[in-house]
Design an enzyme around this catalytic site. Sequence first.
Site, PDB file in Angstrom:
ATOM      1  N   ARG A 108      32.304  14.477 -15.630  1.00  0.00           N
ATOM      2  CA  ARG A 108      31.712  13.131 -15.747  1.00  0.00           C
ATOM      3  C   ARG A 108      30.882  13.126 -17.016  1.00  0.00           C
ATOM      4  O   ARG A 108      29.930  13.894 -17.140  1.00  0.00           O
ATOM      5  CB  ARG A 108      30.842  12.821 -14.529  1.00  0.00           C
ATOM      6  CG  ARG A 108      29.937  11.630 -14.736  1.00  0.00           C
ATOM      7  CD  ARG A 108      29.377  11.079 -13.470  1.00  0.00           C
ATOM      8  NE  ARG A 108      30.415  10.408 -12.709  1.00  0.00           N
ATOM      9  CZ  ARG A 108      30.165   9.571 -11.698  1.00  0.00           C
ATOM     10  NH1 ARG A 108      28.930   9.311 -11.341  1.00  0.00           N
ATOM     11  NH2 ARG A 108      31.156   8.987 -11.053  1.00  0.00           N
ATOM     12  N   HIS A 135      37.446   5.234 -15.324  1.00  0.00           N
ATOM     13  CA  HIS A 135      37.081   5.915 -14.061  1.00  0.00           C
ATOM     14  C   HIS A 135      38.357   6.011 -13.203  1.00  0.00           C
ATOM     15  O   HIS A 135      38.478   5.357 -12.160  1.00  0.00           O
ATOM     16  CB  HIS A 135      35.984   5.113 -13.361  1.00  0.00           C
ATOM     17  CG  HIS A 135      35.252   5.871 -12.299  1.00  0.00           C
ATOM     18  ND1 HIS A 135      35.536   7.174 -11.963  1.00  0.00           N
ATOM     19  CD2 HIS A 135      34.230   5.493 -11.475  1.00  0.00           C
ATOM     20  CE1 HIS A 135      34.720   7.560 -10.991  1.00  0.00           C
ATOM     21  NE2 HIS A 135      33.931   6.567 -10.678  1.00  0.00           N
ATOM     22  N   GLN A 138      38.321   6.717  -9.282  1.00  0.00           N
ATOM     23  CA  GLN A 138      37.890   5.565  -8.494  1.00  0.00           C
ATOM     24  C   GLN A 138      39.083   4.650  -8.217  1.00  0.00           C
ATOM     25  O   GLN A 138      39.263   4.152  -7.102  1.00  0.00           O
ATOM     26  CB  GLN A 138      36.803   4.797  -9.263  1.00  0.00           C
ATOM     27  CG  GLN A 138      36.278   3.594  -8.520  1.00  0.00           C
ATOM     28  CD  GLN A 138      35.535   3.985  -7.253  1.00  0.00           C
ATOM     29  OE1 GLN A 138      34.653   4.816  -7.286  1.00  0.00           O
ATOM     30  NE2 GLN A 138      35.906   3.382  -6.129  1.00  0.00           N
ATOM     31  N   ASP A 230      31.236  -4.477  -9.847  1.00  0.00           N
ATOM     32  CA  ASP A 230      30.546  -3.224 -10.196  1.00  0.00           C
ATOM     33  C   ASP A 230      29.224  -3.626 -10.847  1.00  0.00           C
ATOM     34  O   ASP A 230      29.029  -4.792 -11.222  1.00  0.00           O
ATOM     35  CB  ASP A 230      31.438  -2.410 -11.156  1.00  0.00           C
ATOM     36  CG  ASP A 230      30.844  -1.068 -11.546  1.00  0.00           C
ATOM     37  OD1 ASP A 230      29.904  -0.597 -10.866  1.00  0.00           O
ATOM     38  OD2 ASP A 230      31.318  -0.479 -12.551  1.00  0.00           O
ATOM     39  N   CYS A 270      32.770  -0.227  -6.254  1.00  0.00           N
ATOM     40  CA  CYS A 270      32.888   1.227  -6.357  1.00  0.00           C
ATOM     41  C   CYS A 270      31.618   1.935  -5.907  1.00  0.00           C
ATOM     42  O   CYS A 270      31.666   3.123  -5.608  1.00  0.00           O
ATOM     43  CB  CYS A 270      33.244   1.616  -7.785  1.00  0.00           C
ATOM     44  SG  CYS A 270      32.077   0.990  -8.996  1.00  0.00           S
ATOM     45  N   ARG A 298      37.759   8.078  -1.864  1.00  0.00           N
ATOM     46  CA  ARG A 298      37.603   8.930  -3.045  1.00  0.00           C
ATOM     47  C   ARG A 298      38.067  10.337  -2.701  1.00  0.00           C
ATOM     48  O   ARG A 298      38.812  10.964  -3.452  1.00  0.00           O
ATOM     49  CB  ARG A 298      36.134   8.958  -3.509  1.00  0.00           C
ATOM     50  CG  ARG A 298      35.662   7.694  -4.204  1.00  0.00           C
ATOM     51  CD  ARG A 298      36.373   7.467  -5.533  1.00  0.00           C
ATOM     52  NE  ARG A 298      36.211   8.596  -6.433  1.00  0.00           N
ATOM     53  CZ  ARG A 298      35.178   8.760  -7.251  1.00  0.00           C
ATOM     54  NH1 ARG A 298      34.232   7.841  -7.320  1.00  0.00           N
ATOM     55  NH2 ARG A 298      35.101   9.833  -8.052  1.00  0.00           N
TER      56      ARG A 298
END
Length: 311
Positions: A108, A135, A138, A230, A270, A298
């Site tokens: 990340r 991402h 996700q 988001d 998310c 996830r």
Amino acid sequence: MAVNLRGRNLLSIKDLSGDEITAVLDKAAELKADRRRVFDEAPLAGKTLAMIFLKPSLRTRVSFETGMTLLGGHAIYLAPTDIKLGQRETTEDIALVLSRYVDLIMARVFGHDTVADLGRHATVPVINGLSDLEHPCQILADLLTIRERKNRLAGLKAVFIGDGNNVAHSLMLGAARVGMHMTVVTPHGCEPQEQVLQESRALGAATGARIEVVNDPATGAREADVLYTDVWASMGQEAEAEAKKRAFSGFRIDADLMKHAKSDAIIMHCLPAHYDEEIDYAASRTPNSAIFDQAENRMHAQNGLMVLLVG
Ligand code: CP
Ligand code: NVA
């Protein structure tokens, strides 16, 4: 179609073809269906995942770590202060050293170049656990969630309302890959990157997915099967958070927006959420909301991915 993902990187969701995404989702669903059997069979016994985090995380860290435990493998958490990527040591050397120890690397990062560099130099698969650009993990979880609720992906209309950010980018590319129509609704000046839009449209031309960007929430949400949002200010954009609050007023999922979507539209986020900003708390707790399914998925989606990469 036979799919072989062994040894591959997942830096962008577009790295997977539509058939490969389906294969990951199928494997995820299979692993999700019988956790006891997965634990007994331990498909990743003896395998180790290194998890590099330059930003905070709840879901990504815990889902990868518990996923590896369930699959019989092991995960190592590397905090920003542990390895000081780019300060104490170059990204290239970190990739080369980790490749001598572990079977998989997840990272990340801030700039997408960092995870791309890891992918270029590592000799084991590298998974993007979120960059400023994308991402992909996700979106694998999100596609699994949508497929569970709607029994299909192709031909649905997904609407992302908010900032044209990393999640929006991966959702556009992923939707294009699987033939799902996608409308991104943002204030002027907060649209997704033009290059990602063009790439999504090119991929969508092959699958029949229509990818559009609009600036009016009511128009964008019309007849939506999925309403997704988001945070307005992503990690690393904290200094812009106050200005964004003004720009994004009205670009949120609430009862007013839901009136424009189909009555059975799925509500997605998310997480983490700001309930006074991009999503109304009440909307997040309706039966239409899939936000905690997304969080759970996830783990299942990543488990499917990891088994196909190194199992
Ligand atoms: N959705 C997501 O990636 O959550 P975390 O930032 O908590 O990992
Ligand atoms: N766009 C958000 C996603 C968090 C999971 C961020 O980058 O902070």
